[in-house]
Structures are given as structure tokens and as C-alpha cells.
Design a protein around this motif. Sequence first.
Motif, PDB file in Angstrom:
ATOM      1  N   GLU A 130      -7.700   2.588   5.418  1.00 27.89           N
ATOM      2  CA  GLU A 130      -7.507   3.986   5.038  1.00 27.89           C
ATOM      3  C   GLU A 130      -7.696   4.894   6.251  1.00 27.89           C
ATOM      4  OE1 GLU A 130     -10.156   4.836   1.822  1.00 27.89           O
ATOM      5  OE2 GLU A 130      -9.232   3.367   0.464  1.00 27.89           O
ATOM      6  N   PRO A 131      -6.621   5.450   6.812  1.00 24.56           N
ATOM      7  CA  PRO A 131      -6.764   6.286   8.012  1.00 24.56           C
ATOM      8  C   PRO A 131      -7.519   7.593   7.774  1.00 24.56           C
ATOM      9  CG  PRO A 131      -4.520   5.469   7.779  1.00 24.56           C
ATOM     10  CD  PRO A 131      -5.220   5.162   6.500  1.00 24.56           C
ATOM     11  N   ALA A 170      -5.210   3.876   1.052  1.00 24.34           N
ATOM     12  CA  ALA A 170      -4.833   2.754   1.898  1.00 24.34           C
ATOM     13  C   ALA A 170      -3.390   2.868   2.379  1.00 24.34           C
ATOM     14  CB  ALA A 170      -5.029   1.448   1.140  1.00 24.34           C
ATOM     15  N   GLU A 171      -3.214   2.824   3.696  1.00 27.77           N
ATOM     16  CA  GLU A 171      -1.875   2.695   4.277  1.00 27.77           C
ATOM     17  C   GLU A 171      -1.532   1.236   4.519  1.00 27.77           C
ATOM     18  OE1 GLU A 171      -0.633   4.840   7.653  1.00 27.77           O
ATOM     19  OE2 GLU A 171      -1.099   6.809   6.835  1.00 27.77           O
ATOM     20  N   PHE A 172      -2.544   0.384   4.574  1.00 33.53           N
ATOM     21  CA  PHE A 172      -2.337  -1.020   4.881  1.00 33.53           C
ATOM     22  C   PHE A 172      -3.207  -1.865   3.965  1.00 33.53           C
ATOM     23  CE2 PHE A 172      -1.905   1.581   8.682  1.00 33.53           C
ATOM     24  CZ  PHE A 172      -0.612   1.259   9.095  1.00 33.53           C
ATOM     25  N   ALA A 229       0.844  -1.197   0.000  1.00 32.95           N
ATOM     26  CA  ALA A 229       0.000   0.000   0.000  1.00 32.95           C
ATOM     27  C   ALA A 229       0.877   1.243   0.000  1.00 32.95           C
ATOM     28  CB  ALA A 229      -0.918  -0.001   1.217  1.00 32.95           C
ATOM     29  N   ASP A 230       0.583   2.153  -0.898  1.00 36.30           N
ATOM     30  CA  ASP A 230       1.322   3.414  -1.032  1.00 36.30           C
ATOM     31  C   ASP A 230       0.324   4.552  -0.857  1.00 36.30           C
ATOM     32  OD1 ASP A 230       2.591   5.717  -1.874  1.00 36.30           O
ATOM     33  OD2 ASP A 230       3.420   4.857  -3.703  1.00 36.30           O
ATOM     34  N   SER A 231       0.397   5.230   0.287  1.00 41.07           N
ATOM     35  CA  SER A 231      -0.552   6.302   0.596  1.00 41.07           C
ATOM     36  C   SER A 231       0.077   7.688   0.542  1.00 41.07           C
ATOM     37  CB  SER A 231      -1.134   6.084   1.998  1.00 41.07           C
ATOM     38  OG  SER A 231      -0.100   6.129   2.977  1.00 41.07           O
TER      39      SER A 231
END
Length: 354
Positions: A340-341, A325-327, A280-282
Motif C-alpha cells: 500500500e503506497p 493495495a496497489e500490489f 489489486a485495485d487501488s
Amino acid sequence: MTTINRRLYFAALMAAAAPALAATLVPGAASAQALPNPYRLVDGWAHFRGDREVGAVGDVDIDPDGEHVWAIIRCDADGDSFGWECLDSDLDPVVRFDSNGLAVESFGGGMFIWPHGIDVDAEGNVWVTDAVTAERTPDGRRGHQVVKFSPTGDVLLVLGTPGEPGSGRAHFNAPSDVVVAPNGDVFVADGHGDTTNNRVVRFSGNGRYLNEWGRTGYAPGEFRTLHAIAMDNTGRLFVADRSNNRIQIFDQNGMHLATWTQFGRPSGIFFDPKGRNLVADSESDDLQNPGWEMGIRIGDAATGWVDEFILYQWGDPRNPAGNGAEFVVADAAGNLYGGEPRPRKLQKYVRVRN
């Protein structure tokens, strides 16, 4: 054809193929959209009974049953409290969702300030990190620790000293993530910024310190915000060295094996049973990783070849705050889930094409 003519001929071929070859070797740098996206978004998948809303979503993992999804849901805080969303909340931040997206199990209320990383081991135990930074640690009860829960929420083990940041064997400073090896050894990605620790710390399954490696920096074996840690099917450790825009790969003793940059600016890493590497690349934007785009890159864990990309189409490259998405995690059926924070969403992606 003479030797000179053959050399000129092949040189001309390589020059003509260079742009396409570069785009293939470094997907995302030149043309991320050229990679196929075989997934369809299921918006609004995660939900609670009653009136609780989904807060900022942290790390995600899959249950040993291959179906249920575990996620960090950072309470019900608003956007003004990013980094300490659970400080004044008693809501459970560790949540288990069924295949329909309904929250069916939760625990950990009042135990964390900024729950961040999660790993579910082979026995179904749930490991959670609290990555709150030192300046946001108001008491000596919480923060800078890794907690092991049973599948129903009983506390089985605590690593670190609650509320006390530090760099010794009994302390962490904003640990971002944790992963448990098949033999039970525990690897903690200790740090979440340049002013925190930036190291990997290894413990036995009962919490005995074994070894560590890493510090803040740019060289191999050094990190700047080691945001996630994961283990592939061969036992290699992959560290998301986010602020250095790279993944670093190690053996379990800390020997540096390789550095990969083809997955963008990595925030989260997961390996599925088929040997695929999901990243994931945020934070790829015009400032922190120019020329790349936010989304989920999917490739081969053995070769590092990236062959699929889920573009986060709402990402604004002019905004360095991070988005999407961070994860990421995959279930046994091949569906993906993105934590997604900032959008405060746990998204499901269904595979619709092979």
C-alpha cells in the motif's frame, strides 16, 4: 407447451435472473460485498529493527522458498514527495521480510529515485524497476532503468540508460514493472502514464533486445499506464492496463489473446501455484471507475471467474488519488500480502476459511 409459449417462458426466466446474473458475471460492478472474503487482516505486520519506519510500499513478490516476502519500500519520505521518495535518501528500498514481518535483508540504497516494480526469478535474483518520470529525473545516474540483483544485493545486470528517458532499444521511460519467464526471458512494462512509453519490451536473460509491442491508446495491444505485468502458469502475459480499466492478455510474442474487465481497475497482478489470479485495485472510485470498489479480487486464471474479494473498507470513492493495495502476492501457505503506497503499509491477510 407450444413453441411460442416455451420462448415466452424462457424469456421471462432470463429477465427475472438478469440482475443476479449480471452481478455474478461482473463482480464489483453491482455488489462487491456479495463475494466472500475468507481472509483476516494482520495489521502492522511489516517492521524494521531500530527506528526505521515503513515508507510508501511499492511492488511485492515472494521468495523461491515460498515464505519470505520481497517488497519495495520507498525510503522514509513524507507524503509531499510522492513519485521521488528515494531521491535524497540512502535507505535501502529493496527489502526482504521473514514470516514474522521482520526485515532481514535490504539493499539498493542510493540507486533509485522511485523504485516501483519487483520480480524475483526462479534462482532468487531480484529485478527492480525505477519508474520516475522524466520531469523528476535531476541527474544522469538514476531512473528509467531495470536492475537485476543477486539475492544479497550484488548488481548483475542493468537494462536501460540511467537518467535518460527514451523509446529506443536501450532506453525506457518510467518502467513500471518486470517479469522473468521460466526460460530467462525478461519482459518489461515500460511506462507509467499517457506521456511516458506504453509498451512491453522483451529481452533475453543476458539483456539482448528481442522484440516489443504496444503504444499509447485504447485498442487491443495499446495501453494507458501499463502498471504491472505478470505471467501465469501456462506462460501467458497479463498486463494491468490501469487507465483503460482492463487486463490485457498476450502470448510471449505479443499476440493479443483476450481482454478482461472483471477485475476492476488493475494496479497489481500475481498468480499463485494453484492457478489463482490475484488483482489489486487501488483506484476504483466515482471518477476513474464508477460503480466499482477498491480491494483485492481473486479469481481463476484459466476462466477469469472472480470468486473472492477483499474490500478495502477505508477507501473513499470520492477521492481519485488511490488508496489501499496497489500490489499483491501470496506465499506458499496461501496468505496474501498487499503493498500500500499511500497508507505506507505492507499488510498481511491470513486465510481463515476455505
